[in-house]
Enzyme design. Structure first.
Site, PDB file in Angstrom:
ATOM      1  N   ARG A 237       0.820  -1.084  -0.155  1.00 47.67           N
ATOM      2  CA  ARG A 237       0.000   0.023  -0.066  1.00 47.67           C
ATOM      3  C   ARG A 237       0.969   1.362   0.066  1.00 47.67           C
ATOM      4  O   ARG A 237       1.824   1.176   0.576  1.00 47.67           O
ATOM      5  CB  ARG A 237      -0.929   0.013   1.153  1.00 47.67           C
ATOM      6  N   GLU A 266      -3.730   7.709  -4.282  1.00 49.02           N
ATOM      7  CA  GLU A 266      -3.933   7.112  -5.593  1.00 49.02           C
ATOM      8  C   GLU A 266      -5.231   7.640  -6.240  1.00 49.02           C
ATOM      9  O   GLU A 266      -6.001   7.680  -5.599  1.00 49.02           O
ATOM     10  CB  GLU A 266      -4.166   5.518  -5.361  1.00 49.02           C
ATOM     11  N   HIS A 285      -1.401   0.319  -9.745  1.00 47.42           N
ATOM     12  CA  HIS A 285      -2.142  -0.544  -8.516  1.00 47.42           C
ATOM     13  C   HIS A 285      -2.646  -1.539  -9.544  1.00 47.42           C
ATOM     14  O   HIS A 285      -3.802  -1.962  -9.356  1.00 47.42           O
ATOM     15  CB  HIS A 285      -3.067   0.108  -7.563  1.00 47.42           C
TER      16      HIS A 285
HETATM   17  C1  DGY Z   1      -5.669  -6.191  -2.953  1.00 51.34           C
HETATM   18  O1  DGY Z   1      -6.284  -7.238  -3.009  1.00 51.34           O
HETATM   19  O2  DGY Z   1      -5.449  -5.686  -1.440  1.00 51.34           O
HETATM   20  C2  DGY Z   1      -4.636  -5.416  -3.881  1.00 51.34           C
HETATM   21  O3  DGY Z   1      -4.130  -4.378  -3.506  1.00 51.34           O
HETATM   22  C3  DGY Z   1      -5.544  -5.358  -5.124  1.00 51.34           C
HETATM   23  O4  DGY Z   1      -5.948  -6.591  -5.550  1.00 51.34           O
END
Ligand code: DGY
Length: 326
Positions: A237, A266, A285
Site C-alpha cells: 500500500r 492514488e 495499482h
Molecule cells: C488487494 O487485493 O489488496 C490488492 O491491492 C488489489 O488486488
C-alpha cells in the site's frame, strides 16, 4: 422468497458478477470512478449486502446508514479502507479475497524488481526518444539480481511467494515479520531486525498490510539506512512509504531507484516528480490484474457475499470475532 438487496460499488468480473446478479437484487454502480460517499450512504439504507472495493471508504457512518446490513464483501485481500472494529462492534462480518492473488501479485513484485534493476522503462524511453545510436559498453547499466541480497518486509503469503522466486535467482533472502515463518526459513530466508535488512539488502520489497504501525514504515531514516545502490519495490500500500521522503531520497541519490505499484494518494498526480524520474517505475495499482486472478477474486467476493446473506459463516472473514459474540 424475495431476493436480498445488495449494493455493488463497481462492475466486477463476470465470474462473480453473474452470480451476484442471479442470486440477489443487486444495484450496481456502473461508473468507472468509485461512487461518491453520499451515493453509498443512500444506497446502503435498504441493503442487506454491500460489495465494495479498496477505493471505497466504508466507515461507521456507512454502517450506521445501513440498518439491515448483514455482510460486507470486499474484492481485495487488503481492507484498510474498511473500519473493521466498527463492523465487528455492529456484528457485521467482512470478507476479503486472500490466497487467489498471491502468485499474480508476487509476479508483479518480481516484474518491478527486474524492470527497475535492468532499466526496462528507461530503455524503452531511450529507444522512443531516438537516443539509440549504437551498442554502448556503458549504456543503461543496472545491478544484477542473480546472487544479490533481497530484503522482504512482511513475510505473509505474498512475501513467501516472492522468496520462492528469489530462490531461482540464487539470492540471499532476509525478511522482517512479526513472527518467524517456517515456510520462509525452509526457502533459506533469514528473519532479521529491520535495521539489518535495510543495511544489507540490495533490493527491498514491501509486502506488509497497511496498519497504523506500518504507515510510513519506510521514511527518511530508513531510506538513509539502505545501501546507496539499493532499489525499493512496493506492491503493498502506498502509505507504507513516506512518499515525500522517498522522492527526496531519490532526488539526492540516497538510494538508486524504486518500482511502485502503489502510491499515496492514488492516483498519483501525473506531474509528481516520481512519475518522471528515470530510475522509477510507477504503475497504477495493477499487481493482481491478471484475467484469471481478477475472476477468482470476484468469485470469492460472491462466495463471501452470498454466505453472509444466508446467515452462514463467510469463507474468508477478516473479523471472525463476530461469530464469537453469541
Ligand atoms: C488487494 O487485493 O489488496 C490488492 O491491492 C488489489 O488486488
Amino acid at each position: 422468497m424475495a431476493k436480498a438487496r445488495v449494493y455493488v460499488t463497481r462492475l466486477l468480473p463476470a465470474a462473480g458478477m453473474d452470480r451476484i446478479l442471479a442470486e440477489t437484487e443487486a444495484v450496481v454502480w456502473e461508473g468507472e470512478m468509485p461512487p461518491p460517499k453520499e451515493e453509498i450512504l443512500r444506497q446502503v439504507a435498504s441493503c442487506e449486502g454491500l460489495v465494495c472495493l479498496l477505493t471505497d471508504p466504508i466507515d461507521a457512518e456507512v454502517m450506521d446508514a445501513a440498518p439491515h446490513l448483514k455482510v460486507i464483501a470486499q474484492m481485495a485481500v487488503g481492507y484498510d479502507n474498511i473500519d473493521i472494529p466498527a463492523a465487528t462492534e455492529r456484528g457485521i462480518p467482512v470478507g476479503n479475497t486472500p490466497g487467489v492473488l498471491t502468485e499474480t501479485t508476487a509476479d508483479m513484485a518480481w516484474t518491478l524488481l527486474m524492470a527497475t534493476a535492468r532499466r526496462v522503462g528507461d530503455g524503452q524511453q531511450y529507444v522512443r526518444d531516438g537516443k539509440w545510436q549504437t551498442w554502448g559498453p556503458m549504456t543503461l547499466l543496472g545491478p544484477d539480481l542473480y546472487g544479490a541480497t533481497l530484503g522482504i518486509v512482511g513475510m505473509g503469503r505474498i512475501g513467501v511467494a516472492v522468496a520462492r522466486r528469489a530462490q531461482g535467482f540464487n539470492m540471499r533472502i532476509l525478511y522482517t515479520n512479526l513472527f518467524p515463518v517456517p515456510e520462509a526459513d525452509l526457502l533459506g530466508a533469514s528473519q532479521v531486525e529491520m535495521d539489518t535488512l535495510l543495511a544489507e539488502s540490495d533490493f527491498i520489497s514491501l509486502h506488509c498490510a497497511l496498519t497504523p504501525e506500518t504507515t510510513h514504515l519506510i521514511g527518511a531514516a530508513e531510506l538513509r539506512k539502505m545501501k546507496p545502490g539499493a532499489l525499493l519495490i512496493n506492491t503493498s500500500r502506498g502509505p507504507v512509504v513516506d512518499q515525500d521522503a522517498l522522492t527526496e531520497a531519490l532526488q539526492a541519490g540516497v538510494i538508486a531507484g524504486a518500482g511502485l505499484d502503489v502510491t499515496d494518494p492514488e492516483p498519483i498526480d501525473p506531474n509528481h516528480p516520481l512519475v518522471h524520474m528515470e530510475n522509477v517505475i510507477v504503475l497504477p495499482h495493477i499487481a493482481s490484474a491478471s484475467i484469471g486472478t481478477r475472476n477468482k477474486m470476484a468469485e470469492l467476493t460472491a462466495d463471501n457475499l452470498l454466505a453472509g446473506l444466508r446467515g452462514e459463516r463467510l469463507p474468508n472473514p477478516v473479523n471472525p470475532e463476530v461469530y464469537e459474540r453469541g
